[in-house]
Scaffold this active site. Structure first.
Site, PDB file in Angstrom:
ATOM      1  N   ASP A   1      47.727  44.046  34.260  1.00 28.69           N
ATOM      2  CA  ASP A   1      47.201  42.935  33.450  1.00 28.69           C
ATOM      3  C   ASP A   1      46.951  43.361  31.998  1.00 28.69           C
ATOM      4  O   ASP A   1      47.333  42.664  31.060  1.00 28.69           O
ATOM      5  CB  ASP A   1      45.888  42.400  34.051  1.00 28.69           C
ATOM      6  CG  ASP A   1      46.122  41.629  35.333  1.00 28.69           C
ATOM      7  OD1 ASP A   1      47.198  41.023  35.475  1.00 28.69           O
ATOM      8  OD2 ASP A   1      45.229  41.625  36.199  1.00 28.69           O
TER       9      ASP A   1
ATOM     10  N   LYS B   1      41.964  40.978  44.254  1.00 23.31           N
ATOM     11  CA  LYS B   1      42.288  42.179  43.481  1.00 23.31           C
ATOM     12  C   LYS B   1      41.360  43.366  43.796  1.00 23.31           C
ATOM     13  O   LYS B   1      41.800  44.508  43.761  1.00 23.31           O
ATOM     14  CB  LYS B   1      42.248  41.868  41.981  1.00 23.31           C
ATOM     15  CG  LYS B   1      43.408  40.991  41.508  1.00 23.31           C
ATOM     16  CD  LYS B   1      43.364  40.794  40.008  1.00 23.31           C
ATOM     17  CE  LYS B   1      44.429  39.804  39.566  1.00 23.31           C
ATOM     18  NZ  LYS B   1      44.465  39.654  38.114  1.00 23.31           N
TER      19      LYS B   1
ATOM     20  N   LYS C   1      53.150  30.987  39.369  1.00 20.60           N
ATOM     21  CA  LYS C   1      54.432  31.020  38.648  1.00 20.60           C
ATOM     22  C   LYS C   1      55.204  32.304  38.983  1.00 20.60           C
ATOM     23  O   LYS C   1      56.335  32.486  38.537  1.00 20.60           O
ATOM     24  CB  LYS C   1      54.206  31.011  37.131  1.00 20.60           C
ATOM     25  CG  LYS C   1      53.223  29.967  36.646  1.00 20.60           C
ATOM     26  CD  LYS C   1      53.926  28.681  36.307  1.00 20.60           C
ATOM     27  CE  LYS C   1      52.976  27.616  35.833  1.00 20.60           C
ATOM     28  NZ  LYS C   1      53.146  26.344  36.522  1.00 20.60           N
TER      29      LYS C   1
ATOM     30  N   GLU D   1      45.013  55.262  36.957  1.00 21.69           N
ATOM     31  CA  GLU D   1      43.843  55.334  36.074  1.00 21.69           C
ATOM     32  C   GLU D   1      43.463  53.950  35.570  1.00 21.69           C
ATOM     33  O   GLU D   1      42.298  53.575  35.513  1.00 21.69           O
ATOM     34  CB  GLU D   1      44.151  56.241  34.871  1.00 21.69           C
ATOM     35  CG  GLU D   1      43.869  57.709  35.117  1.00 21.69           C
ATOM     36  CD  GLU D   1      42.470  57.978  35.670  1.00 21.69           C
ATOM     37  OE1 GLU D   1      41.496  57.524  35.061  1.00 21.69           O
ATOM     38  OE2 GLU D   1      42.362  58.629  36.733  1.00 21.69           O
TER      39      GLU D   1
ATOM     40  N   GLY E   1      34.037  39.061  33.100  1.00 19.21           N
ATOM     41  CA  GLY E   1      34.448  39.009  34.499  1.00 19.21           C
ATOM     42  C   GLY E   1      35.608  39.977  34.722  1.00 19.21           C
ATOM     43  O   GLY E   1      35.861  40.875  33.911  1.00 19.21           O
TER      44      GLY E   1
HETATM   45  P1  ATR Z   1      37.497  36.281  36.080  1.00 17.36           P
HETATM   46  O1  ATR Z   1      37.832  37.272  37.146  1.00 17.36           O
HETATM   47  O2  ATR Z   1      38.538  35.208  35.877  1.00 17.36           O
HETATM   48  O3  ATR Z   1      37.097  36.912  34.788  1.00 17.36           O
HETATM   49  P2  ATR Z   1      34.755  35.865  36.852  1.00 17.36           P
HETATM   50  O4  ATR Z   1      34.631  37.273  37.287  1.00 17.36           O
HETATM   51  O5  ATR Z   1      34.148  34.782  37.700  1.00 17.36           O
HETATM   52  O6  ATR Z   1      36.250  35.420  36.651  1.00 17.36           O
HETATM   53  O7  ATR Z   1      34.136  35.760  35.374  1.00 17.36           O
HETATM   54  C1  ATR Z   1      34.095  34.573  34.677  1.00 17.36           C
HETATM   55  C2  ATR Z   1      33.686  34.846  33.233  1.00 17.36           C
HETATM   56  O8  ATR Z   1      33.778  33.631  32.487  1.00 17.36           O
HETATM   57  C3  ATR Z   1      32.259  35.326  33.075  1.00 17.36           C
HETATM   58  O9  ATR Z   1      32.182  36.178  31.953  1.00 17.36           O
HETATM   59  C4  ATR Z   1      31.513  34.015  32.813  1.00 17.36           C
HETATM   60  O10 ATR Z   1      30.303  34.172  32.105  1.00 17.36           O
HETATM   61  P3  ATR Z   1      28.939  34.534  32.906  1.00 17.36           P
HETATM   62  O11 ATR Z   1      29.052  35.986  33.249  1.00 17.36           O
HETATM   63  O12 ATR Z   1      27.849  34.238  31.968  1.00 17.36           O
HETATM   64  O13 ATR Z   1      28.937  33.640  34.123  1.00 17.36           O
HETATM   65  C5  ATR Z   1      32.506  33.338  31.923  1.00 17.36           C
HETATM   66  N1  ATR Z   1      32.363  31.871  31.845  1.00 17.36           N
HETATM   67  C6  ATR Z   1      32.710  30.952  32.757  1.00 17.36           C
HETATM   68  N2  ATR Z   1      32.492  29.700  32.297  1.00 17.36           N
HETATM   69  C7  ATR Z   1      31.972  29.845  31.043  1.00 17.36           C
HETATM   70  C8  ATR Z   1      31.562  28.918  30.031  1.00 17.36           C
HETATM   71  N3  ATR Z   1      31.616  27.605  30.218  1.00 17.36           N
HETATM   72  N4  ATR Z   1      31.113  29.431  28.857  1.00 17.36           N
HETATM   73  C9  ATR Z   1      31.077  30.760  28.653  1.00 17.36           C
HETATM   74  N5  ATR Z   1      31.451  31.696  29.569  1.00 17.36           N
HETATM   75  C10 ATR Z   1      31.903  31.234  30.747  1.00 17.36           C
END
Ligand code: ATR
Length: 271
Positions: free
Chosen positions: A102, A65, A15, A77, A128
């Site tokens: 962000d 990123k 977007k 920072e 994440g």
């Molecule tokens: P982003 O950069 O978008 O945060 P990421 O680094 O892949 O993406 O992190 C994804 C996050 O979503 C993680 O905290 C993941 O949990 P885990 O560390 O246990 O994998 C969380 N996540 C993804 N799907 C999930 C689900 N169905 N239920 C709970 N947590 C989920």
């Protein structure tokens, strides 16, 4: 005309070109803004080509990123705390700076929604990149505690290690039993139409359940939060526009008005 872009892969659904074009019109700035699909293994090349063709600055989104963080000559920072860069700009001497808007985008959106972050206790779900980027700005905004809960607790502990005792890391089953006026979903569970599997009691006293993702329909987390008693549910579209507004300000020195752009985006999503 000054040229800007967003780099990502995939990028088709972005977007950002729409948002920045609206900002430019609103602030009477002559600029162009495009979406660039960078090959997953050639982000740096793609960026250098853009600069050679006159690119003045850019936004960077998934999965680049962290690579953007490495590429910058210096980083802010808040980018350091996030370990990630979402905005590139050049200074007068031609040095490439990396920033991360962000977290401040989230804080600005929460303030727009009337949330008083001062002394607020927050339950932040997920560990994440999305989560890492917002913890510092939330603390800077005056929150008293961030309970950082993740399905995989070790990842929450690794983020909390960069902050002081206001950040408490835990697994979903260990979330302390106390009222959370603000609960933020920073997991990517919405991509698979799921919600983080936490006990509903944590949302009994919640004023706002905020999902950093968005979709045409309320997300699984938003619908579920409502059933648990959270008073208000909001998706992350406002954060998207607000982080873009901060990037625009870095580049152009003008603060665009978020509200009309958010309204138009919501209309587009509903079609
Ligand atoms: P982003 O950069 O978008 O945060 P990421 O680094 O892949 O993406 O992190 C994804 C996050 O979503 C993680 O905290 C993941 O949990 P885990 O560390 O246990 O994998 C969380 N996540 C993804 N799907 C999930 C689900 N169905 N239920 C709970 N947590 C989920």
């Amino acid at each position: 005309m000054d040229r800007y872009a967003v780099f990502g892969n995939p990028i088709g659904q972005s977007k950002s070109p729409f948002i920045h074009t609206q900002f430019a019109e609103q602030c009477q700035q002559q600029l162009s803004y495009e979406a660039i699909l960078a090959p997953v293994d050639a982000f740096a090349d793609s960026w250098q080509t853009f600069v050679a063709q006159g690119g003045c600055g850019a936004n960077v989104t998934a999965p680049f990123k962290q690579q953007a963080y490495q590429l910058a000559d210096s980083v802010s920072e808040r980018a350091k705390l996030a370990g990630a860069v979402n905005t590139f700009y050049f200074d007068e001497s031609g040095k490439l700076h990396g920033d991360n808007t962000d977290g401040i985008g989230l804080v600005n959106d929460l303030q727009r929604l009337g949330i008083n972050l001062n002394a607020c206790r927050i339950l932040l779900l997920g560990a994440g990149g999305a989560s890492r980027g917002v913890v510092g700005p939330l603390l800077d905004a005056g929150v008293s505690q961030v309970v950082l809960a993740n399905r995989t607790p070790e990842k929450a502990h690794s983020i909390a290690a960069s902050f002081d005792s206001r950040v408490l890391a835990c697994g979903f089953a260990q979330i302390p039993h106390q009222p959370y006026p603000l609960v933020i979903n920073a997991t990517s569970s919405g991509l698979s139409h799921q919600r983080p599997d936490i006990a509903g009691e944590h949302l009994q006293h919640t004023e706002l359940a905020y999902d950093m993702s968005y979709a045409a329909q309320p997300t699984a987390f938003m619908s579920w939060s409502k059933q648990q008693g959270a008073k208000q549910q909001v998706d992350g579209l406002g954060m998207l526009v607000a982080q873009a507004a901060e990037a625009f300000y870095i580049w152009r020195g003008k603060k665009p008005d978020i509200a009309p752009v958010l309204t138009r985006l919501k209309q587009q999503l509903a079609i």
